[in-house]
Design a protein around this motif. Sequence first.
Motif, short mmCIF file in Angstrom:
data_model
loop_
_atom_site.label_atom_id
_atom_site.label_comp_id
_atom_site.label_asym_id
_atom_site.label_seq_id
_atom_site.Cartn_x
_atom_site.Cartn_y
_atom_site.Cartn_z
N LYS A 152 -5.49 61.39 52.92
CA LYS A 152 -6.12 62.24 51.91
C LYS A 152 -5.07 62.65 50.88
O LYS A 152 -3.87 62.49 51.09
N THR A 153 -5.51 63.20 49.74
CA THR A 153 -4.57 63.43 48.64
C THR A 153 -4.44 64.87 48.19
O THR A 153 -3.38 65.27 47.69
N ALA A 154 -5.48 65.67 48.32
CA ALA A 154 -5.45 67.03 47.76
C ALA A 154 -4.52 67.94 48.56
O ALA A 154 -4.39 67.81 49.79
N VAL A 155 -3.89 68.88 47.85
CA VAL A 155 -2.98 69.85 48.47
C VAL A 155 -3.31 71.23 47.92
O VAL A 155 -3.51 71.39 46.71
N VAL A 156 -3.36 72.23 48.78
CA VAL A 156 -3.60 73.61 48.37
C VAL A 156 -2.30 74.39 48.44
O VAL A 156 -1.58 74.36 49.46
N ALA A 157 -1.98 75.07 47.35
CA ALA A 157 -0.89 76.04 47.30
C ALA A 157 -1.48 77.37 46.83
O ALA A 157 -2.67 77.46 46.55
N PHE A 158 -0.64 78.40 46.71
CA PHE A 158 -1.18 79.75 46.54
C PHE A 158 -0.62 80.47 45.31
O PHE A 158 0.47 80.13 44.81
N ASP A 159 -1.38 81.44 44.84
CA ASP A 159 -0.87 82.34 43.81
C ASP A 159 0.47 82.92 44.27
O ASP A 159 0.65 83.22 45.45
N SER A 177 -11.21 65.75 51.66
CA SER A 177 -10.25 65.32 50.63
C SER A 177 -8.91 66.05 50.73
O SER A 177 -7.97 65.70 50.02
N LEU A 178 -8.84 67.06 51.60
CA LEU A 178 -7.66 67.93 51.63
C LEU A 178 -6.65 67.46 52.67
O LEU A 178 -6.92 67.47 53.87
N ALA A 179 -5.48 67.07 52.18
CA ALA A 179 -4.41 66.61 53.07
C ALA A 179 -3.66 67.76 53.71
O ALA A 179 -3.33 67.71 54.90
N ALA A 180 -3.37 68.81 52.92
CA ALA A 180 -2.46 69.85 53.43
C ALA A 180 -2.68 71.17 52.73
O ALA A 180 -3.09 71.22 51.56
N ILE A 181 -2.38 72.22 53.47
CA ILE A 181 -2.20 73.57 52.94
C ILE A 181 -0.72 73.89 53.10
O ILE A 181 -0.16 73.73 54.19
N ILE A 182 -0.08 74.32 52.02
CA ILE A 182 1.33 74.72 52.11
C ILE A 182 1.46 76.18 51.69
O ILE A 182 0.91 76.60 50.67
N ILE A 183 2.17 76.96 52.51
CA ILE A 183 2.28 78.39 52.25
C ILE A 183 3.59 78.93 52.82
O ILE A 183 4.08 78.47 53.85
#
Length: 447
Positions: A147-154, A221-227
């Motif tokens: 998968k390709t999408a990555v979530v990062a944070f404010d 679609s979400l590969a990772a959450i990074i925090i």
Amino acid sequence: MTPISYRLPQQRNLVTSLPGPRSAALTTRRKAAVAAGVGSSVPVYVADADGGVIVDVDGNSLIDLGSGIAVTSVGASHPAVAAAVAEQAAHFTHTCFMVTPYEGYVRVAEELAALTPGQHDKRTVLFNSGAEAVENAIKVARLATGKTAVVAFDHAYHGRTNLTMALTAKSMPYKANFGPFAPEVYRMPMSYPYRDEAGLTGEQAAQRVISRMEAQIGADSLAAIIIEPVQGEGGFIVPAPGFLGTLAEWARQREVVFIADEVQTGFARTGAWFASEHEDIVPDIITMAKGIAGGMPLAAITGRADLLDEVHPGGLGGTYGGNPVACAAALATLDVMRELDLPARAREIEAAVMPKLHALAAETGVIGDVRGRGAMIAIELVRPGTSEPDPVLTKAVAAEALSRGVVLLTCGTYGNVIRLLPPLVISDELLADGLSVLADVLREQTR
């Protein structure tokens, strides 16, 4: 505190105004030789450093409450680290682990497998910087999940390379005019207890994120959450209890890789070996750097074996990654941390500092929030009677503290946070003196 022998006197002592004449001369030389894009927050040049002090080229002894941004946790010249560096350099400084490997790299990987949270089978890759570690953690997550999408944070900060700038939230100075950035990075709201609506729990803040991820991206679609378990450059933001755990559990159920960026929080800084431990989080991958090697350039990702071993041979690495001298420094640094029980020392620092800062907040009326864990503590400065950020006061406090011999770092999305990152080996007396200067300056600036 475990008794520590220091090479330099652990005291604040100014013999010139700051910057002194030799530092001023070096600034002139610097302007003619060093690119303007490389900034320095303190206009003095270092000649020596040990324990909790920095001695500049003019002979001024300054209290170090920054640790090179959480790097020199065991001090800037701990004798065990210096000896390990010298011994390794006398044998060989480099061969490239990808060509002719060496035991030091393997030993560091073994140590990280034992120290990081979780009892699962783990693998490690070594790099040079935190940004490299983050980039490679994302590479692993994308390849392993397909998968390709990555979530990062404010308020996040993850580095200055193209991908890590995309992950980083703050534009100036990190992202402005450097785009376009790597695609498929999505920004989600962080749990920020001081600025969140009243009564919002960590679980509720996490559900807010989850609903947006499911609606805007989709777990397929979400590969990772990074925090960052405690956000660093964004303002030392400690999320509300339950926020991290709820996100990690959702990620586990949806086969999304949960990456804890522990570049600044790792290695005893927050009172545990890793800040993830405070919330009982077992990340799929942890990124590490800064405090790992006592000031030598070394970084790492440690994570689930099934993820990291999915990558084909040659897909991870780098010419200098896991340099033998840096590995020797890391092994010595970890020994010192265990010998001195620096996680416990970080908790002692928290216990000593927090009450004084809370009292100062009540007295001055310009500290909106006191927060942090261990020896990673911050005050957020605001205009009296409001929660409006006051970056002007923040800058003035740091500058005046420096003029009196105390190095303070600022941070925060709004430029209004003073962060305290003392070396974990700082003496009680030196720490108390530094806090006294900070208190005096705040009182004077707010009269």
